[in-house]
Design an enzyme around this catalytic site. Sequence first.
Site, PDB file in Angstrom:
ATOM      1  N   ASN A  59      -6.755   1.994  10.149  1.00  0.00           N
ATOM      2  CA  ASN A  59      -5.608   2.075  10.885  1.00  0.00           C
ATOM      3  C   ASN A  59      -5.658   2.055  12.235  1.00  0.00           C
ATOM      4  O   ASN A  59      -6.650   3.068  12.925  1.00  0.00           O
ATOM      5  CB  ASN A  59      -4.886   3.378  10.382  1.00  0.00           C
ATOM      6  CG  ASN A  59      -4.628   3.339   8.611  1.00  0.00           C
ATOM      7  OD1 ASN A  59      -4.772   2.321   8.075  1.00  0.00           O
ATOM      8  ND2 ASN A  59      -4.051   4.586   8.307  1.00  0.00           N
ATOM      9  N   HIS A  69      -2.553  11.202   0.701  1.00  0.00           N
ATOM     10  CA  HIS A  69      -2.069  11.000   2.062  1.00  0.00           C
ATOM     11  C   HIS A  69      -1.466  12.085   2.458  1.00  0.00           C
ATOM     12  O   HIS A  69       0.110  11.982   2.848  1.00  0.00           O
ATOM     13  CB  HIS A  69      -1.026   9.695   1.858  1.00  0.00           C
ATOM     14  CG  HIS A  69      -0.649   9.035   3.276  1.00  0.00           C
ATOM     15  ND1 HIS A  69      -0.878   7.660   3.646  1.00  0.00           N
ATOM     16  CD2 HIS A  69      -0.202   9.665   4.670  1.00  0.00           C
ATOM     17  CE1 HIS A  69      -0.464   7.374   4.816  1.00  0.00           C
ATOM     18  NE2 HIS A  69      -0.112   8.635   5.311  1.00  0.00           N
ATOM     19  N   TYR A 114      -3.594   1.723  16.079  1.00  0.00           N
ATOM     20  CA  TYR A 114      -2.297   2.081  16.624  1.00  0.00           C
ATOM     21  C   TYR A 114      -2.610   1.780  18.239  1.00  0.00           C
ATOM     22  O   TYR A 114      -2.021   1.322  18.894  1.00  0.00           O
ATOM     23  CB  TYR A 114      -1.625   3.022  16.389  1.00  0.00           C
ATOM     24  CG  TYR A 114      -1.206   3.281  14.968  1.00  0.00           C
ATOM     25  CD1 TYR A 114      -1.665   3.825  13.969  1.00  0.00           C
ATOM     26  CD2 TYR A 114       0.182   2.778  14.842  1.00  0.00           C
ATOM     27  CE1 TYR A 114      -1.196   4.056  12.687  1.00  0.00           C
ATOM     28  CE2 TYR A 114       0.611   2.534  13.471  1.00  0.00           C
ATOM     29  CZ  TYR A 114      -0.151   3.075  12.451  1.00  0.00           C
ATOM     30  OH  TYR A 114       0.309   3.361  11.153  1.00  0.00           O
ATOM     31  N   GLU A 147      -2.924   0.070   8.455  1.00  0.00           N
ATOM     32  CA  GLU A 147      -1.684   0.348   8.718  1.00  0.00           C
ATOM     33  C   GLU A 147      -2.010  -0.306  10.457  1.00  0.00           C
ATOM     34  O   GLU A 147      -3.040  -0.220  11.258  1.00  0.00           O
ATOM     35  CB  GLU A 147      -1.534   1.977   9.170  1.00  0.00           C
ATOM     36  CG  GLU A 147      -1.327   2.538   7.783  1.00  0.00           C
ATOM     37  CD  GLU A 147      -1.170   3.922   7.945  1.00  0.00           C
ATOM     38  OE1 GLU A 147      -0.634   4.415   9.296  1.00  0.00           O
ATOM     39  OE2 GLU A 147      -1.166   4.796   7.128  1.00  0.00           O
ATOM     40  N   GLU A 169      -6.961   8.752   6.599  1.00  0.00           N
ATOM     41  CA  GLU A 169      -7.137   9.426   7.711  1.00  0.00           C
ATOM     42  C   GLU A 169      -7.550  10.932   7.669  1.00  0.00           C
ATOM     43  O   GLU A 169      -6.840  11.914   8.027  1.00  0.00           O
ATOM     44  CB  GLU A 169      -5.878   9.182   8.709  1.00  0.00           C
ATOM     45  CG  GLU A 169      -5.251   7.788   8.976  1.00  0.00           C
ATOM     46  CD  GLU A 169      -4.054   7.841   9.622  1.00  0.00           C
ATOM     47  OE1 GLU A 169      -3.447   8.738   9.884  1.00  0.00           O
ATOM     48  OE2 GLU A 169      -3.801   6.407   9.905  1.00  0.00           O
ATOM     49  N   ARG A 179       0.737  -1.079  -0.041  1.00  0.00           N
ATOM     50  CA  ARG A 179      -0.006  -0.269  -0.109  1.00  0.00           C
ATOM     51  C   ARG A 179       0.875   1.224   0.025  1.00  0.00           C
ATOM     52  O   ARG A 179       1.562   1.573   0.753  1.00  0.00           O
ATOM     53  CB  ARG A 179      -1.113  -0.179   1.299  1.00  0.00           C
ATOM     54  CG  ARG A 179      -1.668   1.207   1.365  1.00  0.00           C
ATOM     55  CD  ARG A 179      -2.361   1.386   2.538  1.00  0.00           C
ATOM     56  NE  ARG A 179      -3.096   2.629   2.857  1.00  0.00           N
ATOM     57  CZ  ARG A 179      -2.927   3.526   3.602  1.00  0.00           C
ATOM     58  NH1 ARG A 179      -2.148   3.261   4.733  1.00  0.00           N
ATOM     59  NH2 ARG A 179      -3.664   4.781   3.693  1.00  0.00           N
TER      60      ARG A 179
HETATM   61  O1  LIG Z   1       2.103   7.632  12.951  1.00  0.00           O
HETATM   62  C1  LIG Z   1       1.907   6.593  12.395  1.00  0.00           C
HETATM   63  C2  LIG Z   1       1.345   6.654  10.924  1.00  0.00           C
HETATM   64  N1  LIG Z   1       0.008   6.734  11.437  1.00  0.00           N
HETATM   65  N2  LIG Z   1      -0.962   6.901  10.128  1.00  0.00           N
HETATM   66  C3  LIG Z   1      -0.616   7.723   9.152  1.00  0.00           C
HETATM   67  C4  LIG Z   1       0.816   7.669   8.889  1.00  0.00           C
HETATM   68  O2  LIG Z   1       1.319   8.475   7.703  1.00  0.00           O
HETATM   69  C5  LIG Z   1       1.685   7.682  10.179  1.00  0.00           C
HETATM   70  O3  LIG Z   1       3.270   7.506   9.779  1.00  0.00           O
END
Ligand SMILES: OC[C@H]1NNC[C@@H](O)[C@@H]1O
Length: 448
Positions: A292, A122, A294, A352, A167, A78
Amino acid sequence: MSQTIQFPPDFLWGSATSAYQIEGSPLADGAGPSIWQRFCAVPGNMRDGDTGDIACDHYKRYKDDVALMAKLGLKAYRFSVSWSRILPQGRGAVNQAGLDFYGKLIDELLAHGIEPMVTLYHWDLPAALDDRGGWLNPDIADWFTDYARILFQAFDGRVKSWATLNEPWVVTDGGYMHGTLAPGHRNLHEAALASHNLMRAHGSAVKAYREIGRHQIGIVVNIEPKYPASQFQEDLDATRRADAYMNRQYLDPIFLGSYPPELKQMFGDAWPEWPAADFELIGQKLDFVGINYYTRSVVRNEPSNWPLKVAPVRQPQATYTETGWEVFPQGLTDTLTSFKQRYGDTPLYIMENGSAFYDPPNAENGRVHDPLRVDCLRKNMQALSNALAQGVNVRGYMVWSLLDNLEWSLGFSKRFGIIHVNFATQQRTLKDSAYLYADIVASNGACL
Ligand SMILES: OC[C@H]1NNC[C@@H](O)[C@@H]1O
């Protein structure tokens, strides 16, 4: 209790990156500047004054990086396209050299049996469009759609998976609410307008794809599940506000046809009555949603905190990453089961998932040891498998990230890669997590 780890036979294993974070050469071959070019040039915006001028030098080294993906046995990759490589002014004349770069990258991936998954946006908006208001200008839905059409027509024969945005919450919250990301604005009214225009642009591009595309298109959202710090009503209300602002703000209008009511309560007169036609556009049917994941946050009420009046509560027993995120794999399972419960069975991809930990600067017998990232990966695999066992329709997983890269305004200080990058020499070195991930891919998770 950990259940047996199992993944569907056709589960799509890959990795993820983004253009500005890895490519370097931002103005090469006719490309125009992006808002990140400008943001990096403002002293104080970027940790250690880091920029994307070189980053991982992927623009020049993409063949070597694709070879590394193949060495790991990845099935998919991706990546995002830099809008201002394709349209240096954001609209108008096409820069063929920009199209050619991504065409060569796509062909290199396909030659190695790796499926390209393309993100249209992005975060690296062409600076020329920011000069015309950028995401604050309603015309951007058309500008974005024109850009998307160019890519659909150029690559839809080779690219089977498209995502419009990465995002939108981060674009809005970082770029327009708090000013921590490009274009660095701090304005409640602008945040609401940018967020809505992002969603209009998303819907418009999906509608355009239905006219010319033959494969699948979706959106990628970051989801951070919110858990109340107590059962007191004020904390329960705060948790709902935080969930509405960060998570439901983007999926509700797509799947439920309206924004969460908490947004109007939080934004007040900064949140206008949006035209009904906008929701018809935003609500285009999607073939998938990228998630995504985290971390989670534990939320308490905090009246002094503008504008949400919430605050996170640190968990004393937990492990935290270098970005200050709690390691909480259960949150991945909860995110996925909550999606299914609220929005239904739309296919999902984890687009992600990863962690930033301090890695030793030097390799030891040819590899970089990253035990904390290895532990995180194992736990997230368990959590993902648990969601699948509960019937969530997850089709694939892209680890963030293939390479250590530019973590936006945090510069190169935060390393998410499963491959270590020495930014002085551009040497790539596989980390222990890369070897583990290769085993996971090869065994479809059976090695865990
Ligand atoms: O913070 C880690 C990742 N989170 N999502 C978007 C990405 O561009 C970031 O690096």
